[in-house]
Design a protein around this motif. Structure first.
Motif, PDB file in Angstrom:
ATOM      1  N   LEU A 305       0.829  -1.205   0.000  1.00  8.28           N
ATOM      2  CA  LEU A 305       0.000   0.000   0.000  1.00  8.28           C
ATOM      3  C   LEU A 305       0.864   1.255   0.000  1.00  8.28           C
ATOM      4  N   ARG A 306       2.001   1.208   0.666  1.00  7.32           N
ATOM      5  CA  ARG A 306       2.944   2.330   0.636  1.00  7.32           C
ATOM      6  C   ARG A 306       3.542   2.483  -0.759  1.00  7.32           C
ATOM      7  N   PHE A 307       3.914   1.382  -1.368  1.00 11.47           N
ATOM      8  CA  PHE A 307       4.488   1.422  -2.707  1.00 11.47           C
ATOM      9  C   PHE A 307       3.472   1.982  -3.706  1.00 11.47           C
ATOM     10  N   ALA A 308       2.231   1.544  -3.607  1.00 10.57           N
ATOM     11  CA  ALA A 308       1.198   2.037  -4.500  1.00 10.57           C
ATOM     12  C   ALA A 308       0.928   3.522  -4.271  1.00 10.57           C
ATOM     13  N   HIS A 309       0.992   3.959  -3.027  1.00 12.92           N
ATOM     14  CA  HIS A 309       0.779   5.372  -2.721  1.00 12.92           C
ATOM     15  C   HIS A 309       1.877   6.221  -3.341  1.00 12.92           C
ATOM     16  N   PHE A 310       3.114   5.744  -3.261  1.00 17.35           N
ATOM     17  CA  PHE A 310       4.211   6.471  -3.903  1.00 17.35           C
ATOM     18  C   PHE A 310       3.997   6.553  -5.405  1.00 17.35           C
ATOM     19  N   LEU A 311       3.588   5.455  -6.037  1.00 13.41           N
ATOM     20  CA  LEU A 311       3.361   5.463  -7.475  1.00 13.41           C
ATOM     21  C   LEU A 311       2.280   6.474  -7.854  1.00 13.41           C
ATOM     22  N   ALA A 312       1.218   6.531  -7.053  1.00 15.70           N
ATOM     23  CA  ALA A 312       0.145   7.485  -7.329  1.00 15.70           C
ATOM     24  C   ALA A 312       0.654   8.917  -7.208  1.00 15.70           C
ATOM     25  N   LEU A 313       1.464   9.185  -6.183  1.00 15.10           N
ATOM     26  CA  LEU A 313       2.054  10.519  -6.038  1.00 15.10           C
ATOM     27  C   LEU A 313       2.952  10.845  -7.237  1.00 15.10           C
ATOM     28  N   ALA A 314       3.712   9.859  -7.694  1.00 11.64           N
ATOM     29  CA  ALA A 314       4.625  10.091  -8.816  1.00 11.64           C
ATOM     30  C   ALA A 314       3.858  10.429 -10.086  1.00 11.64           C
ATOM     31  N   VAL A 315       2.749   9.725 -10.338  1.00 11.18           N
ATOM     32  CA  VAL A 315       1.950   9.999 -11.534  1.00 11.18           C
ATOM     33  C   VAL A 315       1.415  11.427 -11.499  1.00 11.18           C
ATOM     34  N   VAL A 316       0.895  11.844 -10.346  1.00 12.28           N
ATOM     35  CA  VAL A 316       0.351  13.199 -10.218  1.00 12.28           C
ATOM     36  C   VAL A 316       1.469  14.234 -10.346  1.00 12.28           C
ATOM     37  N   ALA A 317       2.608  13.973  -9.704  1.00 13.60           N
ATOM     38  CA  ALA A 317       3.717  14.927  -9.757  1.00 13.60           C
ATOM     39  C   ALA A 317       4.220  15.106 -11.180  1.00 13.60           C
ATOM     40  N   LEU A 318       4.318  14.011 -11.919  1.00 17.36           N
ATOM     41  CA  LEU A 318       4.801  14.106 -13.296  1.00 17.36           C
ATOM     42  C   LEU A 318       3.840  14.873 -14.189  1.00 17.36           C
ATOM     43  N   ARG A 319       2.546  14.763 -13.899  1.00 17.86           N
ATOM     44  CA  ARG A 319       1.569  15.485 -14.700  1.00 17.86           C
ATOM     45  C   ARG A 319       1.654  16.989 -14.460  1.00 17.86           C
ATOM     46  N   PHE A 320       1.913  17.389 -13.204  1.00 17.34           N
ATOM     47  CA  PHE A 320       1.921  18.811 -12.885  1.00 17.34           C
ATOM     48  C   PHE A 320       3.313  19.433 -12.900  1.00 17.34           C
ATOM     49  N   VAL A 321       4.350  18.598 -12.952  1.00 19.32           N
ATOM     50  CA  VAL A 321       5.722  19.103 -13.075  1.00 19.32           C
ATOM     51  C   VAL A 321       6.373  18.405 -14.266  1.00 19.32           C
ATOM     52  N   PRO A 322       5.974  18.774 -15.475  1.00 24.63           N
ATOM     53  CA  PRO A 322       6.535  18.128 -16.664  1.00 24.63           C
ATOM     54  C   PRO A 322       7.949  18.613 -16.948  1.00 24.63           C
ATOM     55  N   ALA A 323       8.591  17.972 -17.896  1.00 27.23           N
ATOM     56  CA  ALA A 323       9.926  18.411 -18.314  1.00 27.23           C
ATOM     57  C   ALA A 323       9.847  19.838 -18.833  1.00 27.23           C
ATOM     58  N   TRP A 325       9.304  22.457 -16.984  1.00 29.92           N
ATOM     59  CA  TRP A 325       8.349  23.256 -16.204  1.00 29.92           C
ATOM     60  C   TRP A 325       8.995  24.589 -15.812  1.00 29.92           C
ATOM     61  N   PRO A 326       8.342  25.738 -16.088  1.00 31.00           N
ATOM     62  CA  PRO A 326       8.956  27.044 -15.802  1.00 31.00           C
ATOM     63  C   PRO A 326       9.286  27.255 -14.330  1.00 31.00           C
ATOM     64  N   GLY A 327       8.534  26.619 -13.443  1.00 28.58           N
ATOM     65  CA  GLY A 327       8.786  26.797 -12.015  1.00 28.58           C
ATOM     66  C   GLY A 327      10.161  26.345 -11.571  1.00 28.58           C
ATOM     67  N   LEU A 328      10.798  25.488 -12.379  1.00 34.61           N
ATOM     68  CA  LEU A 328      12.135  25.019 -12.022  1.00 34.61           C
ATOM     69  C   LEU A 328      13.165  26.139 -12.044  1.00 34.61           C
ATOM     70  N   GLU A 329      12.828  27.239 -12.692  1.00 31.95           N
ATOM     71  CA  GLU A 329      13.726  28.385 -12.723  1.00 31.95           C
ATOM     72  C   GLU A 329      13.394  29.414 -11.644  1.00 31.95           C
ATOM     73  N   SER A 330      12.407  29.107 -10.817  1.00 37.53           N
ATOM     74  CA  SER A 330      11.987  30.056  -9.789  1.00 37.53           C
ATOM     75  C   SER A 330      13.030  30.180  -8.685  1.00 37.53           C
ATOM     76  N   ARG A 331      13.269  31.400  -8.243  1.00 40.45           N
ATOM     77  CA  ARG A 331      14.214  31.614  -7.152  1.00 40.45           C
ATOM     78  C   ARG A 331      13.706  31.012  -5.839  1.00 40.45           C
ATOM     79  N   TRP A 332      12.377  30.846  -5.725  1.00 41.65           N
ATOM     80  CA  TRP A 332      11.808  30.299  -4.490  1.00 41.65           C
ATOM     81  C   TRP A 332      12.058  28.796  -4.366  1.00 41.65           C
TER      82      TRP A 332
END
Length: 417
Positions: A305-323, A325-332
């Motif tokens: 269940l922990r492994f599956a939860h990580f996979l679900a987080l990874a899928v969502v993160a990849l969708r909202f932080v694509p290659a 992503w402009p935010g990667l240049e943010s000073r914050w």
């Protein structure tokens, strides 16, 4: 004529590395960047994991409300181990393709030695911290809390066991796991190069065998490793498999809207379950059969269940932080990225700072405000240390004889594993 030492150190030019970019499979999960460009998403998420680990350690009763472990089944450890497997395969997989198995193994063993040395140094620092508080300030509670009573009673035996990775204080479990996994990295890479999917299947089989036959490593003076390598290897190998082409084969699945919505549904279900942990009055909403099936959600053996939860987080993160992503240049976000680039040093610093912060919060019977202050101060210190290390590497190391080694593989992968 090229010496063995030159080959272990790596190529003196970027051309060979550039050619390997095109020779290797093209991962989709975390796309390979253009030649000479860092993959900042690796740095970002690894830096985030380091911050979350520090927060979970320094204030386990208050600030953890702001970390992912309070809202689902997994926590920052899964992020750290997956990215470690990914970057390790990216860096040393290239070394194996370029220079062969022996040279890649030599490089891996050099990295293992660096991690081991960092672990021993961290052990000495943490034991010194706790011993000073427990003995010098006459507060023996902390010696028991941080699990160093055995060291104070039998320092000789405890130190030998610490060098063998069988004994460590509280919060020092990640690096021994990392050392063991890295030791087997050359074999993992060799198998992935031979049959990638079969290697992942073998990792799943070992994970299942660890649960079925209770495979584990013992700890000193009793008990077992808090992170069972026989189980956690699955996350590490999965990361390596993704880096060396597995993610490319999953690209259609990962980009599917159905996958995204299933991930959202699973994260929501996990969140509802965790609510019952903190609000027992909601417990009646959990069917008894479901509780019997899912509990305990074991971290030591990496519950599925922990492994599956990580996979679900990874899928969502990849969708909202694509290659790209402009935010990667943010000073914050740059402090977090810098911490991810210096992961080994910042992890060790975070563990040492966590005990100091925990001591302050406990002695002061601190409220929410001081918890926030200590947490923010720790993150600022970690970020400042990462900036200093990066400055030193950029301006001081480049002034020395290693200037020739521009464009190393670790730079493209987002820092060394």
């Amino acid at each position: 004529m090229t010496s063995i030492s030159d080959r272990v150190a790596g190529p003196s030019h970027v051309g060979a590395a550039d050619e390997m970019v095109h020779a290797l499979p093209a991962p989709i999960l975390l796309s390979l960047p253009a030649s000479g460009v860092r993959e900042l998403r690796l740095d970002l998420f690894r830096g985030l994991a380091l911050w979350l680990i520090f927060i979970d350690h320094v204030s386990p009763d208050v600030l953890t409300w702001f970390t992912i472990r309070s809202y689902g089944f997994s926590d920052a450890a899964e992020i750290f181990i997956f990215i470690s497997g990914y970057t390790a395969a990216f860096v040393y997989g290239r070394a194996m393709f370029e220079s062969g198995f022996e040279i890649a193994t030599a490089r891996v063993l050099r990295r293992v030695w660096q991690i081991y040395a960092a672990h021993v140094l961290l052990f000495a620092i943490l034991v010194a911290e706790v011993s000073y508080v427990a003995i010098g300030l006459e507060k023996p509670f902390y010696a028991k809390e941080m699990e160093i009573l055995n060291f104070l009673d039998q320092p000789g035996s405890a130190m030998v066991q610490a060098l063998l990775l069988r004994y460590r204080p509280l919060n020092m479990d990640v690096l021994p796991l990392y050392i063991v996994l890295m030791l087997f990295l050359p074999l993992i890479l060799k198998l992935i190069k031979w049959r990638a999917d079969l290697t992942l299947a073998a990792s799943v089989a070992l994970y299942a065998a660890a649960w079925r036959y209770d495979l584990h490593l013992t700890a000193y003076p009793n008990g077992f490793w808090s992170f069972n390598p026989f189980a956690w290897q699955l996350l590490f190998v999965f990361g390596a498999w993704c880096a060396l082409g597995g993610a490319r084969r999953m690209s259609r699945f990962l980009s599917s809207p159905v996958t995204l919505w299933i991930s959202f549904a699973y994260l929501l279900a996990a969140f509802c379950v965790t609510l019952t942990w903190y609000f027992p009055q909601l417990g009646y909403l959990m069917p008894h059969w479901l509780e019997q099936w899912m509990y305990p959600i074991d971290k030591t053996d990496l519950d599925v269940l922990r492994f599956a939860h990580f996979l679900a987080l990874a899928v969502v993160a990849l969708r909202f932080v694509p290659a790209g992503w402009p935010g990667l240049e943010s000073r914050w976000l740059w402090p977090m990225i810098l911490c991810g680039q210096r992961s080994l040093e910042i992890f060790c610093l975070g563990v040492a700072l966590a005990f100091a912060g925990y001591f302050v919060l406990t002695e002061a019977s601190a409220g929410l405000g001081l918890h926030f202050l200590v947490g923010i101060c720790g993150i600022l210190i970690m970020s400042a240390a990462a900036w200093l290390l990066s400055w030193y590497k950029h301006y001081v190391d480049k002034a020395g004889p290693r200037t020739k080694r521009a464009g190393g593989h670790a730079q493209m992968a987002g820092g060394g594993p």
